[in-house]
Design an enzyme around this catalytic site. Structure first.
Site, short mmCIF file in Angstrom:
data_model
loop_
_atom_site.label_atom_id
_atom_site.label_comp_id
_atom_site.label_asym_id
_atom_site.label_seq_id
_atom_site.Cartn_x
_atom_site.Cartn_y
_atom_site.Cartn_z
NE ARG A 92 -2.21 1.21 -1.17
CZ ARG A 92 -2.61 1.10 -2.44
NH1 ARG A 92 -3.71 0.24 -2.89
NH2 ARG A 92 -2.39 1.64 -3.46
CE LYS A 127 -0.81 28.27 -4.17
NZ LYS A 127 -1.66 28.94 -4.88
CE LYS A 159 2.54 34.98 -3.63
NZ LYS A 159 2.22 33.37 -3.42
CD GLU A 187 1.51 38.27 -5.76
OE1 GLU A 187 2.06 37.09 -5.94
OE2 GLU A 187 1.41 38.77 -5.29
CG ASP A 208 -0.54 35.82 -8.24
OD1 ASP A 208 -0.86 34.46 -8.90
OD2 ASP A 208 -1.05 36.29 -7.15
#
Length: 273
Positions: A92, A127, A159, A187, A208
């Site tokens: 598994r 992510k 960002k 960004e 973005d």
């Protein structure tokens, strides 16, 4: 990743594989095969092999298909020989890793193909699944993609929230340069910030969620002075559309957070006592 895989096996075993240990004699030997049940790109062979070796170093794991290779439904992927208990108890975890990583490699290859011959590189993001980042970024490479930063220390990605706290894009860049000499990507959310980023001489610009016509304006303004990365809700169709526009990178979070695992199966083909 050896210790991580060992923990995966321990998690799955609990206090022991009661079914296998009850039905299979300890010295029973088997030949098993892993095969593909659908088309895709294979990834994860070294990790699957390690899952079996955690249980029994004597297991022989033969890679019939190499990572990064295309597989068709019905293709033999790997052949495993050794103690049946180790094969069944490790099945598994080995399949979970192979299926998951092959799914990532498969969808990555689709995005790479969507760029055509433009030279645009497909990047992953952070992510990823906790504890699986190294494996998942490996799978991206097997699909022909490229890795963005592995962790927060590798480069600075300034960002919107960093800019808000610092007070301005220029001040945010200044603070990073005061603290470190790392690669700096920024960004930007509009043309004014794009101009500021160019004036500051940052290493890469990220657009973005920019509209296609705005991307075209940005590319025209930058004139290849700084590499441009485009991100935000990227689909195959959008990738095809923007790749020829003169950008350098497309980052796609979906390849590691919204992929479909590739269907693989393991079957015992023969055994003896």
């Amino acid at each position: 990743m050896d210790e991580e895989i060992r923990r995966f096996i321990e998690e799955d075993l609990g206090s022991g594989d009661v079914t296998t240990n009850s039905t299979v004699p300890e010295d029973h030997l088997s030949l098993a095969e892993i095969f593909a049940k659908e088309d895709g790109i294979l990834a994860g062979q070294p990790f699957a092999k390690k899952a079996f070796h955690v249980l029994d170093e004597g297991i022989r794991y033969e890679e019939i298909k190499e990572d990064g290779a295309p597989v068709k439904r019905g293709d033999l992927v790997a052949r495993i020989q050794g103690r049946t208990r180790a094969i069944l108890s490790g099945e598994r975890v080995a399949l979970n890793l192979l299926q998951r990583l092959s799914g990532i490699a498969t969808v990555t290859k689709k995005f790479v193909d969507a760029t055509g011959n433009t030279g645009v590189k497909i990047l992953d993001t952070r992510k990823t699944s906790p504890g699986l980042r190294v494996m998942e970024k490996y799978a991206v490479r097997m699909g022909g993609g490229h890795n963005h930063r592995l962790n927060l220390s590798e480069m600075a990605l300034i960002k919107e929230n960093h800019i808000a706290v610092a007070g301005s894009l220029k001040e945010a860049v200044k603070r990073v340069r005061t603290a470190s000499n790392v690669f700096i990507e920024v960004e930007v959310k509009n043309m004014n910030e794009l101009r500021d980023a160019i004036e500051e001489g940052v290493d890469r610009i990220m657009l973005d969620n920019w509209a296609v016509e705005d991307i075209a304006q940005a590319v025209s303004f930058v004139q290849k002075r700084i590499p441009i990365e485009v991100s935000g809700n990227m689909t195959l169709e959008r990738t095809q559309r923007i790749s020829p526009m003169g950008i350098d990178f497309i980052s796609v979070g979906a390849i590691t957070h919204s992929f479909k695992s590739l269907d693989l199966s393991l079957l015992i083909k023969g055994g003896d006592t």
